[in-house]
Design a protein around this motif. Structure first.
Motif, PDB file in Angstrom:
ATOM      1  N   ASP A 331      27.923  33.274  45.276  1.00 30.16           N
ATOM      2  CA  ASP A 331      28.741  33.811  46.327  1.00 30.16           C
ATOM      3  C   ASP A 331      29.818  32.722  46.568  1.00 30.16           C
ATOM      4  N   PHE A 332      30.941  33.119  46.410  1.00 27.34           N
ATOM      5  CA  PHE A 332      32.181  32.164  46.868  1.00 27.34           C
ATOM      6  C   PHE A 332      32.743  32.610  48.106  1.00 27.34           C
ATOM      7  N   ALA A 333      32.626  31.722  49.092  1.00 28.36           N
ATOM      8  CA  ALA A 333      33.143  32.092  50.798  1.00 28.36           C
ATOM      9  C   ALA A 333      34.652  31.735  50.448  1.00 28.36           C
ATOM     10  N   ALA A 334      35.450  32.930  51.203  1.00 24.44           N
ATOM     11  CA  ALA A 334      36.723  32.679  51.200  1.00 24.44           C
ATOM     12  C   ALA A 334      37.539  33.505  52.144  1.00 24.44           C
ATOM     13  N   ALA A 335      38.678  33.624  52.811  1.00 25.48           N
ATOM     14  CA  ALA A 335      39.090  34.347  53.616  1.00 25.48           C
ATOM     15  C   ALA A 335      39.325  35.588  53.297  1.00 25.48           C
ATOM     16  N   ASN A 336      39.364  36.632  54.051  1.00 27.91           N
ATOM     17  CA  ASN A 336      39.535  38.158  53.736  1.00 27.91           C
ATOM     18  C   ASN A 336      41.024  38.170  52.918  1.00 27.91           C
ATOM     19  N   GLY A 337      41.252  38.759  51.873  1.00 24.58           N
ATOM     20  CA  GLY A 337      42.405  39.044  51.111  1.00 24.58           C
ATOM     21  C   GLY A 337      42.685  37.938  50.140  1.00 24.58           C
ATOM     22  N   THR A 338      41.829  36.870  50.003  1.00 26.58           N
ATOM     23  CA  THR A 338      42.038  35.896  48.970  1.00 26.58           C
ATOM     24  C   THR A 338      42.316  36.501  47.450  1.00 26.58           C
ATOM     25  N   PRO A 339      43.140  36.347  46.734  1.00 26.45           N
ATOM     26  CA  PRO A 339      43.212  36.873  45.274  1.00 26.45           C
ATOM     27  C   PRO A 339      41.922  36.531  44.482  1.00 26.45           C
ATOM     28  N   ILE A 340      41.516  37.520  43.738  1.00 24.28           N
ATOM     29  CA  ILE A 340      40.488  37.337  42.802  1.00 24.28           C
ATOM     30  C   ILE A 340      40.941  37.325  41.411  1.00 24.28           C
ATOM     31  N   ARG A 341      40.776  36.609  40.663  1.00 17.30           N
ATOM     32  CA  ARG A 341      41.287  36.390  39.049  1.00 17.30           C
ATOM     33  C   ARG A 341      40.093  36.764  38.308  1.00 17.30           C
ATOM     34  N   ALA A 342      40.447  37.428  37.314  1.00 20.43           N
ATOM     35  CA  ALA A 342      39.627  37.802  35.968  1.00 20.43           C
ATOM     36  C   ALA A 342      39.304  36.466  35.488  1.00 20.43           C
TER      37      ALA A 342
END
Length: 465
Positions: A331-342
């Motif tokens: 699990d990677f904690a990040a702000a809502n809406g952070t772009p996720i990369r392939a």
């Protein structure tokens, strides 16, 4: 008898051209005599014509006659009145300046039209003009009172498919905005630079006609950062060559593409890289050494650029059910809406809602590898089953859907459908080239080697269109 003949010849010189001697001069055969006689006849005609041709008269002897005639001048008043009946129209062209507002840009374009301003600010397509970057060109046609007839601009947002032409046209008392894909001309440019003080001073130099685009400089650093520490390893005398693509429309550079090949010599050691995307299979694409070895790792270490690990690959108490169970991902904690990369090249195998995973995407990679991304707030545009993605492409955005207690990304790495810890698995290289791909690669690499050879002797910039 002999003396008499000589005397006769001397007394009659014409005798040499008469009788048998004349016939001998014309030739011995009938054909030769005809040709010779014709030539003599033509020569005689030429001399005769020259003899009788009159001489041109002297110009000073020609009679001169003066003629005076009254010319009726055009009626300027009528012309001015006719022009005043037709409204004057003007075409202006300006470039967007740093800090420009819509009002400032339109003012320089000669536009004084409150309705046009209102339309541009409210229309979904037209308001793209307000997002133009510094240096971009805008054209406008106005009437003599500043009313807008039409406005045109090219907007570049994101990838090559996002480059479009925006037009705003007056139709009666209203305006219509339209957009269309831009027809771009691809150019391949080459630059060669030497490090004298720093990398940025070399890339900003304009000795060869222009500085390197900022995005190309960033790609150079990314391309060679695994071998060169650009903060401490650079030395005076280091140099680099780079071949990259740019895209133009009507003589204006609209956007910069990727580096096609790079060569960097640092402290006597030369590093090379060439971009290759197989033209037959259209698969992925990546950077290779000139002997065909992949330089890009098959998978990113993290699908998020900036994040922290909130839960690792281990046994744990589930935050919702309270049961002790295996956590088969990270699990990677990040702000809502952070772009996720392939994390790697592949094909989307699933995109939708799946139980506790919420919004989820599964990507099938080569050789039995697959990755999963869960709890997304939403998917990126075009993400559906069967769609091809490349490493680094944005596939979605961090959220908290499914069984989740907060915004984060649940990331799984699988080998033959068995979950593996992505942080401990040995990072594999990019899929190797097949024999057929290698043959096509060598052709592409040979072209870049030739370009480097052109750059090396003179150290100047060349461009191929």
């Amino acid at each position: 008898m002999f003396k008499r003949q000589i005397l006769t010849d001397c007394m009659n010189p014409i005798h040499k051209f008469t009788g048998k001697r004349w016939s001998g001069l014309l030739g011995t055969t009938r054909k030769a005599r005809i040709i010779s006689a014709s030539a003599i006849f033509l020569a005689a005609c030429a001399f005769g014509a020259a003899g009788v041709a009159p001489l041109a008269p002297d110009a000073s002897d020609l009679p001169v006659k003066s003629i005076a005639q009254n010319l009726e001048l055009p009626n300027l008043a009528e012309q001015i009145a006719a022009l005043q009946q037709n409204e004057q129209q003007f075409i202006h062209e300006e470039k967007v300046r740093s800090g420009d507002t819509l009002a400032a840009l339109l003012n320089r374009l000669g536009v004084d039209d409150a309705e046009a301003v209102k339309f541009i600010k409210s229309d979904k397509v037209a308001k793209a003009v307000m997002r133009l970057k510094t240096g971009k060109r805008v054209q406008a046609k106005t009437g003599e009172d500043g009313d807008l007839q039409w406005l045109r601009a090219t907007v570049a947002e994101g990838g090559p498919d996002a480059v479009k032409n925006i037009s705003i046209t007056r139709v009666g008392d209203k305006f219509i905005a339209a957009e269309a894909p831009a027809q771009l001309e691809r150019r391949v440019e080459m630059r060669s630079r030497e490090i004298t003080t720093s990398l940025y001073s070399a890339t900003d130099a304009t000795t060869d006609g222009g500085k390197l685009p900022d995005s190309i400089v960033a790609q150079i650093i990314e391309m060679f950062s695994t071998d060169i520490d650009f903060r401490s390893d650079l030395k005076r005398g280091d140099r680099f060559n780079v071949v990259y693509e740019t895209f133009w429309q009507d003589g204006e550079m609209v956007r910069v593409g990727r580096i096609l090949a790079g060569q960097f010599t640092n402290r006597g050691t030369t590093y090379q890289s060439v971009w290759f995307q197989d033209p037959a299979s259209k698969q992925g694409g990546g950077y290779y050494s000139f002997d065909g070895k992949a330089l890009k790792k098959a998978f990113l270490k993290s699908p998020l650029e900036f994040s922290r690990i909130s839960s690792g690959f281990s046994m744990r108490t589930h935050p919702i059910s309270g049961k002790w169970k295996a956590h088969t991902g990270v699990d990677f904690a990040a702000a809502n809406g952070t772009p996720i990369r392939a994390s790697g090249d592949g094909v989307i195998d699933f995109a939708g809602v799946q139980g506790g995973y919420g919004n989820m995407i599964q990507i099938k990679h080569w050789a039995g590898y697959s990755t999963a991304y869960a709890h997304m707030s939403r998917f990126a545009k075009g993400m559906r089953k069967g769609a091809k993605v490349s490493q680094g492409d944005v596939i979605g955005y961090v959220g908290s859907t499914g069984w989740s207690t907060g915004a984060h990304l649940h990331y799984e790495f699988r080998v033959n459908n068995v979950a593996r810890d992505p942080l401990s698995v040995k990072v594999v290289a990019q899929a190797p080239l097949s024999a057929a791909e290698m043959a096509r690669f060598k052709s592409a690499a040979a072209d870049m080697t030739h370009r480097f050879a052109l750059l090396r002797p003179a150290g100047t910039a060349l461009a191929a269109r």
